[in-house]
Scaffold this motif. Sequence first.
Motif, PDB file in Angstrom:
ATOM      1  N   TYR A  34       3.965  -5.632  -0.072  1.00 16.26           N
ATOM      2  CA  TYR A  34       2.805  -5.585  -0.954  1.00 16.26           C
ATOM      3  C   TYR A  34       2.845  -6.731  -1.956  1.00 16.26           C
ATOM      4  CZ  TYR A  34       1.952  -0.817   0.685  1.00 16.26           C
ATOM      5  OH  TYR A  34       1.701   0.286   1.446  1.00 16.26           O
ATOM      6  N   GLU A  35       1.667  -7.213  -2.310  1.00 14.82           N
ATOM      7  CA  GLU A  35       1.526  -8.293  -3.291  1.00 14.82           C
ATOM      8  C   GLU A  35       0.444  -7.904  -4.291  1.00 14.82           C
ATOM      9  OE1 GLU A  35       0.469 -11.737  -1.042  1.00 14.82           O
ATOM     10  OE2 GLU A  35       2.336 -11.764   0.095  1.00 14.82           O
ATOM     11  N   ASN A  36       0.490  -8.517  -5.453  1.00 15.72           N
ATOM     12  CA  ASN A  36      -0.554  -8.384  -6.482  1.00 15.72           C
ATOM     13  C   ASN A  36      -0.888  -6.922  -6.789  1.00 15.72           C
ATOM     14  OD1 ASN A  36      -0.761 -11.223  -6.239  1.00 15.72           O
ATOM     15  ND2 ASN A  36      -2.234 -10.989  -4.597  1.00 15.72           N
ATOM     16  N   GLU A  37       0.119  -6.097  -6.899  1.00 16.83           N
ATOM     17  CA  GLU A  37      -0.110  -4.669  -7.106  1.00 16.83           C
ATOM     18  C   GLU A  37      -0.451  -4.370  -8.566  1.00 16.83           C
ATOM     19  OE1 GLU A  37       2.256  -0.489  -6.385  1.00 16.83           O
ATOM     20  OE2 GLU A  37       3.040  -2.343  -5.582  1.00 16.83           O
ATOM     21  N   ARG A  38      -1.481  -3.569  -8.732  1.00 14.20           N
ATOM     22  CA  ARG A  38      -1.900  -3.157 -10.076  1.00 14.20           C
ATOM     23  C   ARG A  38      -2.316  -1.690 -10.027  1.00 14.20           C
ATOM     24  NH1 ARG A  38      -6.778  -5.474 -13.720  1.00 14.20           N
ATOM     25  NH2 ARG A  38      -6.282  -4.241 -15.543  1.00 14.20           N
ATOM     26  N   ASN A  39      -1.670  -0.861 -10.817  1.00 13.22           N
ATOM     27  CA  ASN A  39      -1.974   0.569 -10.866  1.00 13.22           C
ATOM     28  C   ASN A  39      -2.882   0.868 -12.048  1.00 13.22           C
ATOM     29  OD1 ASN A  39      -0.334   1.207  -8.657  1.00 13.22           O
ATOM     30  ND2 ASN A  39       1.472   1.291  -9.941  1.00 13.22           N
ATOM     31  N   LEU A  40      -3.939   1.602 -11.794  1.00 11.23           N
ATOM     32  CA  LEU A  40      -4.849   2.061 -12.834  1.00 11.23           C
ATOM     33  C   LEU A  40      -4.684   3.582 -12.924  1.00 11.23           C
ATOM     34  CD1 LEU A  40      -7.936  -0.039 -11.698  1.00 11.23           C
ATOM     35  CD2 LEU A  40      -6.239  -0.650 -13.413  1.00 11.23           C
ATOM     36  N   VAL A  44      -4.263  -3.562  -4.618  1.00 13.53           N
ATOM     37  CA  VAL A  44      -3.075  -4.173  -4.027  1.00 13.53           C
ATOM     38  C   VAL A  44      -3.457  -5.012  -2.812  1.00 13.53           C
ATOM     39  CG1 VAL A  44      -2.602  -2.152  -2.588  1.00 13.53           C
ATOM     40  CG2 VAL A  44      -0.713  -3.633  -3.236  1.00 13.53           C
ATOM     41  N   THR A  45      -2.640  -6.025  -2.528  1.00 13.89           N
ATOM     42  CA  THR A  45      -2.789  -6.831  -1.318  1.00 13.89           C
ATOM     43  C   THR A  45      -1.750  -6.335  -0.321  1.00 13.89           C
ATOM     44  OG1 THR A  45      -3.469  -8.722  -2.645  1.00 13.89           O
ATOM     45  CG2 THR A  45      -2.777  -9.172  -0.382  1.00 13.89           C
ATOM     46  N   VAL A  46      -2.214  -5.907   0.854  1.00 13.96           N
ATOM     47  CA  VAL A  46      -1.331  -5.313   1.857  1.00 13.96           C
ATOM     48  C   VAL A  46      -1.604  -5.925   3.225  1.00 13.96           C
ATOM     49  CG1 VAL A  46      -1.206  -3.108   0.629  1.00 13.96           C
ATOM     50  CG2 VAL A  46      -2.936  -3.430   2.378  1.00 13.96           C
ATOM     51  N   PRO A  47      -0.662  -5.780   4.166  1.00 14.63           N
ATOM     52  CA  PRO A  47      -0.971  -6.164   5.551  1.00 14.63           C
ATOM     53  C   PRO A  47      -2.098  -5.279   6.088  1.00 14.63           C
ATOM     54  CG  PRO A  47       1.398  -5.863   5.250  1.00 14.63           C
ATOM     55  CD  PRO A  47       0.732  -5.379   4.008  1.00 14.63           C
ATOM     56  N   THR A  48      -2.913  -5.815   6.973  1.00 19.31           N
ATOM     57  CA  THR A  48      -4.059  -5.058   7.481  1.00 19.31           C
ATOM     58  C   THR A  48      -3.641  -3.753   8.151  1.00 19.31           C
ATOM     59  OG1 THR A  48      -3.992  -6.389   9.491  1.00 19.31           O
ATOM     60  CG2 THR A  48      -5.539  -7.059   7.783  1.00 19.31           C
ATOM     61  N   THR A  49      -2.447  -3.700   8.714  1.00 20.79           N
ATOM     62  CA  THR A  49      -1.980  -2.474   9.364  1.00 20.79           C
ATOM     63  C   THR A  49      -1.757  -1.346   8.352  1.00 20.79           C
ATOM     64  OG1 THR A  49       0.282  -3.304   9.244  1.00 20.79           O
ATOM     65  CG2 THR A  49      -0.899  -3.649  11.304  1.00 20.79           C
ATOM     66  N   GLU A  50      -1.454  -1.685   7.123  1.00 23.85           N
ATOM     67  CA  GLU A  50      -1.214  -0.671   6.097  1.00 23.85           C
ATOM     68  C   GLU A  50      -2.503   0.015   5.663  1.00 23.85           C
ATOM     69  OE1 GLU A  50       2.091   0.060   4.316  1.00 23.85           O
ATOM     70  OE2 GLU A  50       2.454  -0.580   6.366  1.00 23.85           O
ATOM     71  N   MET A  51      -3.638  -0.657   5.797  1.00 23.17           N
ATOM     72  CA  MET A  51      -4.906  -0.070   5.372  1.00 23.17           C
ATOM     73  C   MET A  51      -5.190   1.216   6.149  1.00 23.17           C
ATOM     74  SD  MET A  51      -8.561  -1.907   5.043  1.00 23.17           S
ATOM     75  CE  MET A  51     -10.016  -1.023   4.589  1.00 23.17           C
ATOM     76  N   GLU A  52      -4.909   1.218   7.437  1.00 23.50           N
ATOM     77  CA  GLU A  52      -5.121   2.412   8.258  1.00 23.50           C
ATOM     78  C   GLU A  52      -4.211   3.550   7.815  1.00 23.50           C
ATOM     79  OE1 GLU A  52      -7.585   2.916  10.414  1.00 23.50           O
ATOM     80  OE2 GLU A  52      -8.261   0.920   9.818  1.00 23.50           O
ATOM     81  N   LYS A  53      -3.001   3.222   7.414  1.00 21.30           N
ATOM     82  CA  LYS A  53      -2.078   4.255   6.931  1.00 21.30           C
ATOM     83  C   LYS A  53      -2.616   4.905   5.666  1.00 21.30           C
ATOM     84  CE  LYS A  53       2.186   2.274   8.767  1.00 21.30           C
ATOM     85  NZ  LYS A  53       3.493   1.732   8.394  1.00 21.30           N
TER      86      LYS A  53
END
Length: 124
Positions: free
Chosen positions: A61-67, A75-84
């Motif tokens: 993960y990159e550029n993670e920001r929690n609100l 967050v910036t994630v690999p496209t495969t993580e979006m499905e998860k």
Amino acid sequence: MKHVNWYRMVVMSVFAFAFFHLFIPMTSAQTEEEMIDIIVTYNDSVPNNKELSKNYHVEKYENERNLHNLSMKIVTVPTTEMEKFKKDPNVKSVSINQNYTIDIAEENPQATINETNLEMIGGR
């Protein structure tokens, strides 16, 4: 004789293609995963990375920001993580974070429509 040379050339071309495309290892550029910016909205609180690391590859993960107040994570994630994320029962929604700009210029007809819309809703 010419037929044999043509046949030999075709066979050598096939072997060269197979060697270069099948036996040479992939370069690092080919193995890198495509990254995507997403906004994740949770039903409950935003889990920390230790909780997420059970089911997700948080090290990528990159550029993670929690609100936390909004129960959201950007967050910036690999496209495969979006499905998860979409399959996670604690996740309310997952959307793509898109950057855009608004050009408010007098000669731009879209700006006129936007300003008219603002007037209609009492924004001006």
